[in-house]
Every structure is written in C-alpha cells, then in structure tokens.
Design a protein around this motif. Sequence first.
Motif, PDB file in Angstrom:
ATOM      1  N   ALA A 286     -48.021  53.796 -52.288  1.00 56.41           N
ATOM      2  CA  ALA A 286     -47.303  52.464 -52.982  1.00 56.41           C
ATOM      3  C   ALA A 286     -47.310  51.648 -53.513  1.00 56.41           C
ATOM      4  O   ALA A 286     -47.191  50.603 -54.203  1.00 56.41           O
ATOM      5  CB  ALA A 286     -47.595  51.371 -51.286  1.00 56.41           C
TER       6      ALA A 286
ATOM      7  N   ARG B   5     -47.846  51.719 -57.713  1.00 60.79           N
ATOM      8  CA  ARG B   5     -47.946  51.851 -58.634  1.00 60.79           C
ATOM      9  C   ARG B   5     -47.976  52.150 -59.723  1.00 60.79           C
ATOM     10  O   ARG B   5     -48.068  52.992 -60.575  1.00 60.79           O
ATOM     11  CB  ARG B   5     -46.298  51.314 -59.205  1.00 60.79           C
ATOM     12  CG  ARG B   5     -45.055  51.457 -60.033  1.00 60.79           C
ATOM     13  CD  ARG B   5     -43.878  51.159 -60.592  1.00 60.79           C
ATOM     14  NE  ARG B   5     -43.332  51.596 -61.482  1.00 60.79           N
ATOM     15  CZ  ARG B   5     -43.540  50.877 -63.176  1.00 60.79           C
ATOM     16  NH1 ARG B   5     -44.219  49.843 -63.190  1.00 60.79           N
ATOM     17  NH2 ARG B   5     -42.534  51.293 -64.016  1.00 60.79           N
TER      18      ARG B   5
ATOM     19  N   THR C  52     -44.913  49.086 -54.716  1.00 61.11           N
ATOM     20  CA  THR C  52     -43.360  49.312 -54.364  1.00 61.11           C
ATOM     21  C   THR C  52     -43.309  51.079 -53.828  1.00 61.11           C
ATOM     22  O   THR C  52     -44.549  50.554 -52.805  1.00 61.11           O
ATOM     23  CB  THR C  52     -43.179  50.252 -56.163  1.00 61.11           C
ATOM     24  OG1 THR C  52     -43.725  51.520 -56.285  1.00 61.11           O
ATOM     25  CG2 THR C  52     -43.195  49.248 -57.349  1.00 61.11           C
ATOM     26  N   LYS C  53     -42.296  50.457 -52.987  1.00 67.31           N
ATOM     27  CA  LYS C  53     -41.590  51.822 -52.643  1.00 67.31           C
ATOM     28  C   LYS C  53     -41.894  53.116 -52.289  1.00 67.31           C
ATOM     29  O   LYS C  53     -41.329  53.386 -53.247  1.00 67.31           O
ATOM     30  CB  LYS C  53     -40.619  51.910 -52.190  1.00 67.31           C
ATOM     31  CG  LYS C  53     -40.319  50.119 -50.808  1.00 67.31           C
ATOM     32  CD  LYS C  53     -38.497  49.946 -50.341  1.00 67.31           C
ATOM     33  CE  LYS C  53     -38.317  49.759 -49.689  1.00 67.31           C
ATOM     34  NZ  LYS C  53     -36.926  48.975 -49.291  1.00 67.31           N
ATOM     35  N   PRO C  54     -42.836  54.014 -51.731  1.00 63.68           N
ATOM     36  CA  PRO C  54     -43.564  55.074 -52.450  1.00 63.68           C
ATOM     37  C   PRO C  54     -42.528  56.160 -53.214  1.00 63.68           C
ATOM     38  O   PRO C  54     -41.251  56.165 -52.348  1.00 63.68           O
ATOM     39  CB  PRO C  54     -44.237  56.503 -51.382  1.00 63.68           C
ATOM     40  CG  PRO C  54     -44.484  55.168 -50.104  1.00 63.68           C
ATOM     41  CD  PRO C  54     -43.082  53.392 -50.454  1.00 63.68           C
TER      42      PRO C  54
ATOM     43  N   THR D 157     -41.273  55.460 -55.790  1.00 65.93           N
ATOM     44  CA  THR D 157     -39.464  54.639 -56.517  1.00 65.93           C
ATOM     45  C   THR D 157     -40.488  53.490 -57.487  1.00 65.93           C
ATOM     46  O   THR D 157     -41.640  52.980 -57.240  1.00 65.93           O
ATOM     47  CB  THR D 157     -38.848  53.922 -55.381  1.00 65.93           C
ATOM     48  OG1 THR D 157     -39.644  52.995 -54.794  1.00 65.93           O
ATOM     49  CG2 THR D 157     -38.453  54.839 -54.353  1.00 65.93           C
TER      50      THR D 157
ATOM     51  N   GLU E 287     -39.015  50.142 -57.076  1.00 66.55           N
ATOM     52  CA  GLU E 287     -38.821  49.137 -55.831  1.00 66.55           C
ATOM     53  C   GLU E 287     -39.426  48.663 -55.362  1.00 66.55           C
ATOM     54  O   GLU E 287     -40.252  49.056 -54.541  1.00 66.55           O
ATOM     55  CB  GLU E 287     -37.258  50.409 -54.885  1.00 66.55           C
ATOM     56  CG  GLU E 287     -36.747  49.251 -53.934  1.00 66.55           C
ATOM     57  CD  GLU E 287     -35.507  49.624 -53.496  1.00 66.55           C
ATOM     58  OE1 GLU E 287     -35.439  48.869 -52.473  1.00 66.55           O
ATOM     59  OE2 GLU E 287     -35.434  50.942 -52.644  1.00 66.55           O
TER      60      GLU E 287
ATOM     61  N   ASP F 101     -41.553  46.363 -53.044  1.00 67.54           N
ATOM     62  CA  ASP F 101     -42.387  46.260 -51.777  1.00 67.54           C
ATOM     63  C   ASP F 101     -42.880  45.032 -51.312  1.00 67.54           C
ATOM     64  O   ASP F 101     -43.703  44.978 -50.667  1.00 67.54           O
ATOM     65  CB  ASP F 101     -42.731  46.911 -51.217  1.00 67.54           C
ATOM     66  CG  ASP F 101     -42.536  47.740 -49.445  1.00 67.54           C
ATOM     67  OD1 ASP F 101     -42.572  46.690 -48.797  1.00 67.54           O
ATOM     68  OD2 ASP F 101     -42.929  49.004 -49.416  1.00 67.54           O
TER      69      ASP F 101
ATOM     70  N   GLN G  43     -43.212  42.751 -48.916  1.00 66.81           N
ATOM     71  CA  GLN G  43     -43.668  42.865 -47.162  1.00 66.81           C
ATOM     72  C   GLN G  43     -44.991  44.069 -47.366  1.00 66.81           C
ATOM     73  O   GLN G  43     -46.175  43.949 -46.531  1.00 66.81           O
ATOM     74  CB  GLN G  43     -42.495  44.122 -46.158  1.00 66.81           C
ATOM     75  CG  GLN G  43     -41.484  43.198 -45.882  1.00 66.81           C
ATOM     76  CD  GLN G  43     -40.353  43.058 -46.619  1.00 66.81           C
ATOM     77  OE1 GLN G  43     -40.164  44.339 -47.278  1.00 66.81           O
ATOM     78  NE2 GLN G  43     -39.102  42.077 -47.078  1.00 66.81           N
ATOM     79  N   THR G  44     -45.102  44.716 -47.761  1.00 70.92           N
ATOM     80  CA  THR G  44     -46.519  45.515 -48.214  1.00 70.92           C
ATOM     81  C   THR G  44     -47.822  45.052 -49.124  1.00 70.92           C
ATOM     82  O   THR G  44     -48.539  45.343 -48.735  1.00 70.92           O
ATOM     83  CB  THR G  44     -45.923  47.341 -48.742  1.00 70.92           C
ATOM     84  OG1 THR G  44     -45.492  47.928 -47.958  1.00 70.92           O
ATOM     85  CG2 THR G  44     -46.402  47.963 -48.725  1.00 70.92           C
TER      86      THR G  44
END
Length: 428
Positions: A347, A349, A363-365, A367, A369, A371, A373-374
């Motif tokens: 997650a 980046r 980011t979302k793994p 990508t 994009e 994240d 929430q994470t």
Amino acid sequence: MTDDLLGRHRAVLPDWLALYYEEPIEITHGEGRHVWDAEGNRYLDFFGGILTTMTAHALPEVTKAVSEQAGRIIHSSTLYLNRPMVELAERVAQLSGIPDARVFFTTSGTEANDTALLLATAYRRSNTILAMRNSYHGRSFSSVGITGNRGWSPTSLSPLQTLYVHGGVRTRGPYASLSDDDFIAACVDDLVDLLGHTRPPAALIAEPIQGVGGFTSPPDGLYAAFREVLHERGILWIADEVQTGWGRTGEHFWGWQAHGQNGPPDIMTFAKGIGNGMSIGGVVARSEIMNCLDSNSISTFGGTQITMAAGLANLNYLLEHDLQGNARRVGGLLIERLRSAAAPVPAVREVRGRGLMIGIEITKPGTDEADPQTAAAVLEAARAGGLLIGKGGGHNTSSLRVAPPLSLNVAEAEEGAAILENALRSIQ
C-alpha cells in the motif's frame, strides 16, 4: 471527560473543523518530543502541532522568555516602538538572504501569505497570480483562492485570477516519467507557453516542499529555472516557507535555497516553527516591494512583545544547538529507516522528503489510486502504539506526514519508526 468535551466541541464549533481519530484526544501537556492526553496516555509527537512546535515542547528557554516578558508587558500594538520586534526583524532580515530586506510580522502563515499577495499585486499593478498545482497557502479568502488542492479550497470565488503551473509534484502528472533535467525543461516550457496567453502576472507563489499536499516537491533547481523566466518579465517570486523554513529540511536553512542558483526570492513568508507554538507569521521582502503601499497600515497583534520574545529565544536555541544539522543527520536516518519499513508494504507508493519533513504516500496496492481509509487506519494504529503523525495529500492522494521537533534524537527516531513500521504492517 474527553467524550463530554467532544460533545461540547461539536455543539459550538464548525462542522468543517477537522479532528483526528475516531475518538479524538485532548492533549494536556508536553515535554521535549512527547505529549500526554487527558487520559494520561503518553505519545511520541511526530507532528508538532502541524510543524509548529519546532524545537521541543515546554522548551525552558522559550518558557522563561515568555514568562519574563509577560511580567513586563504583553502587548502594545505596532503604534509604539517595540524592542523585541525590532530585534527579531533584524535577525530574520539577515537570515533571509534578501538584500535590503524589510520584515512585517503577522499572527499566522495565512495572514503572511495574504500580505505577500497584497504586496505583489500592489507593486505589479496586477491581480493575476501564478500558483503551483497541489499547493496550499492558508484559509483566508485570498489564500484559498490560490490554493491548488481541491480538498482545502472551499470556494472558487477569489479577488485574484489564479493560473496553475506544473512542477510541484515530481512523481505524478504528465511529466512524471521524464528525467529530472527533462522534467524541469518541460515545466519551464509550459510556464513560458502559459505566459504567452495571459496578461503579465504579479507573482508566482510556491512552497519549496508542498506541506498539506503531502510533502511533495520538484527536482532541485526547478524554481531557479522558473526564476530566470520570471525575472526577464518582471514577475515576482514568493517563496512560501511557512512549513519549510528554519532548517527543517536539514540541507538548507530555507527551502528556497535548494533552488537558489539565481538568487533569493523577492518575497518570502514564514510562520509555524519560529514561535515554537506562539502565534507568529511574517513577510520578508526587498524594501521597494515592502514599501510600495501608499496608505497607512498597522498590526494590532502582529509582532506583539510576548510572541517576539518567544521567537527570539526559540531562534537563538535553534541556531546555538545546530538543529538544522540535527534535522539533516537524524532526518536522514529516519527516512532510510522508514523506507526500509515500508518496502514490503504494497500500500505504500512512495516514501519521500528531506530532513525532518517526510511523507509516506498510501495507495491501493498496485495502483496510483488514493486509499484514504487505509491511511486513516495507519494513523489510528500509530496512535494506538503511542505515536502521533499527520496526514495530507493532493491529486486525490493519501499521505502520512512525519515532522517531529527538530531536536529529535536517534533513539526517539528509532522508537517512532518502529511504531510506524508496526502500524504499516497492521494494514496488510
């Protein structure tokens, strides 16, 4: 007690006044690099009241200066001679690198940037401002109007015409794949092209490292290249040093010095750390720019004696103890430790920054994009482990912000990195 205070907070303060954590905490006292909450929990503080507790919590030298000044006089306004204000202005002018510098003190970074915009537009007789994408410059009507971060700019209305320039983020955008030299060349070409389609702007305002944007930055030298283009056209350069100033980046005392090949900025703003928590902001500019206003002005609270006493004591401590050098040494160790900790976490980046100004982009793994929430989960896990950090980000990104007081020692850096490593592992 905390639950009751939270209810009272929500009953009388704006809904948009952000609070960290699902169960917000009340910080009651601090010492060194640690703070305690109302429940007695002790935390290692890696955010310093948003980079504002710059040297240490309850620093004896600052506490003594504030106490002694409060026993004499706290405030008189700028209508009277003010020895602490003159003394701090002399120090700031000398440190700024700006020739024939004049200093005006404000109460915040927002007000400092607001004043810089007033000076630039009056001096240049233009209300057009160049600003960087992903930037943040404050919460006043004029400063949100030039902020290039959608999440922190609540209105498109503005007294200024703002044009946004490429270059504040090295690893995103249309030029991300280029080498550093080609990245700078492409951004300069874009700036020249933009200037060919608009009336002459008053100034470019830029953070050397974008704070709220997630501690992002361009390659060193970008603003020097911009400066050359701007100088040919008489356009001013405003360096927003609210978060980068006073040695936080380690390598330089001011962030602009990483881009200083063509000289210092025409105007520089500062705030946050200089008061170590006291409310100080300010503007430094060449005398002909600072003196261009043709009407009277004062400041009721800018430069008040008690904040100037704190600023002088804090600046003396910072210089005498070489906290810039400490930020370089300990910050270098911390960023490498965090890069090592983040390497196996999909997650994460990017880990970026310099000195004690470090960003961890989530980011979302696999990508680019965001994240959020994470990122929020890591923030919560770090707090549960006894560490306070911040967050930010632009480009719809989620970044954790790590910015401890500049007196951080190696043992504390390792302790904080271990907590953050566990927090990052907890999200997998």
